[in-house]
Write an enzyme that holds these catalytic residues in place. Structure first.
Site, mmCIF file in Angstrom:
data_model
loop_
_atom_site.group_PDB
_atom_site.id
_atom_site.type_symbol
_atom_site.label_atom_id
_atom_site.label_comp_id
_atom_site.label_asym_id
_atom_site.label_seq_id
_atom_site.Cartn_x
_atom_site.Cartn_y
_atom_site.Cartn_z
ATOM 1 N N LYS A 115 0.528 -2.685 -15.626
ATOM 2 C CA LYS A 115 1.495 -2.750 -16.734
ATOM 3 C C LYS A 115 0.789 -2.614 -18.086
ATOM 4 C CE LYS A 115 5.366 -5.069 -14.594
ATOM 5 N NZ LYS A 115 6.148 -6.282 -14.430
ATOM 6 N N LYS A 198 5.864 2.580 -5.289
ATOM 7 C CA LYS A 198 7.021 1.828 -4.808
ATOM 8 C C LYS A 198 8.271 2.150 -5.637
ATOM 9 C CE LYS A 198 6.523 -2.278 -7.639
ATOM 10 N NZ LYS A 198 6.628 -3.688 -7.802
ATOM 11 N N LYS A 201 12.480 -0.679 -10.619
ATOM 12 C CA LYS A 201 13.529 -0.635 -11.648
ATOM 13 C C LYS A 201 13.065 0.135 -12.871
ATOM 14 C CE LYS A 201 14.559 -5.266 -10.257
ATOM 15 N NZ LYS A 201 14.301 -6.657 -10.479
HETATM 16 P P1 TYM Z 1 10.761 -8.469 -8.621
HETATM 17 O O1 TYM Z 1 11.897 -8.961 -9.452
HETATM 18 O O2 TYM Z 1 10.031 -7.257 -9.109
HETATM 19 O O3 TYM Z 1 11.261 -8.144 -7.145
HETATM 20 C C1 TYM Z 1 12.022 -9.081 -6.379
HETATM 21 C C2 TYM Z 1 11.623 -8.990 -4.912
HETATM 22 O O4 TYM Z 1 11.788 -7.647 -4.456
HETATM 23 C C3 TYM Z 1 10.583 -7.179 -3.846
HETATM 24 N N1 TYM Z 1 10.437 -5.731 -4.145
HETATM 25 C C4 TYM Z 1 10.249 -4.778 -3.196
HETATM 26 N N2 TYM Z 1 10.145 -4.868 -1.861
HETATM 27 C C5 TYM Z 1 9.999 -3.709 -1.177
HETATM 28 N N3 TYM Z 1 9.911 -2.481 -1.760
HETATM 29 C C6 TYM Z 1 10.006 -2.357 -3.109
HETATM 30 N N4 TYM Z 1 9.959 -1.145 -3.660
HETATM 31 C C7 TYM Z 1 10.171 -3.543 -3.895
HETATM 32 N N5 TYM Z 1 10.299 -3.788 -5.232
HETATM 33 C C8 TYM Z 1 10.457 -5.140 -5.362
HETATM 34 C C9 TYM Z 1 9.476 -8.008 -4.516
HETATM 35 O O5 TYM Z 1 8.316 -8.096 -3.714
HETATM 36 C C10 TYM Z 1 10.146 -9.349 -4.660
HETATM 37 O O6 TYM Z 1 10.041 -10.089 -3.455
HETATM 38 N N6 TYM Z 1 7.098 -11.677 -9.769
HETATM 39 C C11 TYM Z 1 8.277 -11.470 -8.971
HETATM 40 C C12 TYM Z 1 9.366 -12.496 -9.208
HETATM 41 C C13 TYM Z 1 8.926 -13.914 -9.047
HETATM 42 C C14 TYM Z 1 8.748 -14.602 -7.824
HETATM 43 C C15 TYM Z 1 8.419 -15.946 -8.194
HETATM 44 C C16 TYM Z 1 8.828 -14.224 -6.476
HETATM 45 C C17 TYM Z 1 8.746 -14.804 -10.070
HETATM 46 N N7 TYM Z 1 8.439 -16.025 -9.547
HETATM 47 C C18 TYM Z 1 8.196 -16.909 -7.208
HETATM 48 C C19 TYM Z 1 8.587 -15.212 -5.509
HETATM 49 C C20 TYM Z 1 8.269 -16.538 -5.878
HETATM 50 C C21 TYM Z 1 8.879 -10.110 -9.302
HETATM 51 O O7 TYM Z 1 8.678 -9.570 -10.354
HETATM 52 O O8 TYM Z 1 9.723 -9.639 -8.332
#
Ligand code: TYM
Length: 338
Positions: A115, A198, A201
């Protein structure tokens, strides 16, 4: 929620609309856990402000995200859904954990490097660097046993485990060291336009991501124009990333193994295969969209879900932050009359 069941916690950012990667890599798996665990699902708005954003959009997206969760099957009667900024304790714990975490470890995080790349290091917000500590706090504040995440978040979870161990060694055993929850398929859904990366968004080319709320004709168009190779074979192979991604998507959406699909589509062209993938994705998303639209017309129900989620999550969080403060040597806080 049975209080003796192991605790699962996981979160997602309320940025933009959820996509197929979020659904297959996250929400679909969460739904299957509701009966066997105490489940906490966070909508992490504090994380969402680590990159430039618009406040009104964030507010709108938080409700939209909640409605999409429920529409996808996260039954609020069986779990707690909460908004991160509603709970006092996340940022407080993050501060304590941050004081234990070497700067170098944060600078080595792949997502931070990705990022921050291309930006002058002086202009990148400190929140982006600190982000994994806040994520560790999200998890440890609830003393979660298991954390289901997609592959992209595994490194952050490893850091969380390191921090928990360090805290326990520095003070005394306090946190459970959380385990990743192994999920079935869908751990990494790739972009339709760039299958080396991947589905995300923030893709510059939005036709690479299938959003949960995309109308059927848009979903079809995106899938039909997914990048593939010049061959004809419908097989999952390293030199066929586009077709492999579509096979993995079809497999996860229909719950059928990839080899079965390879057999079924032998001898059929890419167009016929893509059309079948489009049918499967549209059939999956349509009922979700109908439930979502109904929920968004009834904001009171959504507010009620957040209120109940916050009440329960805050109790658990308060117990943990009080314990951490005690161990850190802070004097007991006086009770403050409102
Ligand atoms: P975030 O909001 O980007 O994504 C949410 C969840 O979706 C999964 N994910 C994917 N899985 C498969 N293929 C993809 N292309 C893909 N894109 C996203 C992510 O692995 C995630 O499980 N940092 C985290 C949010 C977070 C979090 C936490 C997660 C904050 N605190 C505590 C678990 C526990 C994030 O940005 O996910």
């Amino acid at each position: 929620m049975g209080k003796d069941k192991p605790v699962i916690l996981t979160c997602a950012q309320p940025t933009g609309h959820l996509h197929l990667g979020n659904y297959l890599g996250a929400i679909k798996n969460w739904v299957s856990l509701l009966d066997d665990y105490q489940c906490y699902f966070g909508i992490v708005d504090l994380h969402a402000i680590t990159v430039p954003y618009t406040p009104a959009e964030l507010r709108k997206n938080t409700y939209a995200c909640l409605a999409q969760y429920i529409a996808c099957g996260l039954d609020p009667a069986k779990c707690r859904i909460f908004v991160q900024s509603h709970i006092i304790g996340h940022t407080e714990l993050a501060w304590v954990l941050g004081c234990l975490t070497p700067l170098g470890q944060l600078q080595r995080m792949t997502q931070f490097k990705d990022k921050a790349r291309g930006n002058d290091s002086g202009s990148v917000g400190s929140g982006l660097l600190y982000y994994p500590i806040l994520m560790a706090a999200d998890i440890l504040l609830y003393n979660a046993d298991l954390v289901p995440v997609g592959d992209d978040q595994k490194q952050h979870l490893e850091l969380t485990r390191d921090i928990a161990i360090k805290f326990n060694n520095t003070y005394s055993p306090t946190f459970k060291v959380p385990e990743p929850y192994k999920q079935g398929s869908g751990g990494r859904v790739m972009s339709l336009q760039d299958p080396m990366n991947k589905m995300s968004k923030s893709e510059t080319n939005q036709s690479g991501a299938l959003f949960l709320l995309d109308p059927p004709d848009i979903l079809r168009k995106k899938i039909m124009s997914a990048v593939t190779d010049t061959g004809k074979e419908i097989v999952a192979r390293e030199d066929k990333l586009g077709i492999t991604n579509l096979l993995n998507i079809m497999s996860a959406v229909t719950n059928r193994p990839v080899p079965d699909l390879e057999k079924e589509f032998t001898g059929q062209g890419y167009a016929a295969f893509k059309s079948a993938v489009a049918d499967a994705v549209v059939a999956l998303f349509q009922p979700i969209q109908e439930r979502y639209n109904a929920l968004m017309r009834d904001k009171e129900v959504l507010s009620q879900v957040l209120q109940e989620g916050a009440a329960d999550a805050q109790k658990r969080a308060y117990r943990m932050i009080s314990k951490v403060y005690r161990k850190a040597g802070f004097v007991e806080r006086p009770s403050i009359e409102e």
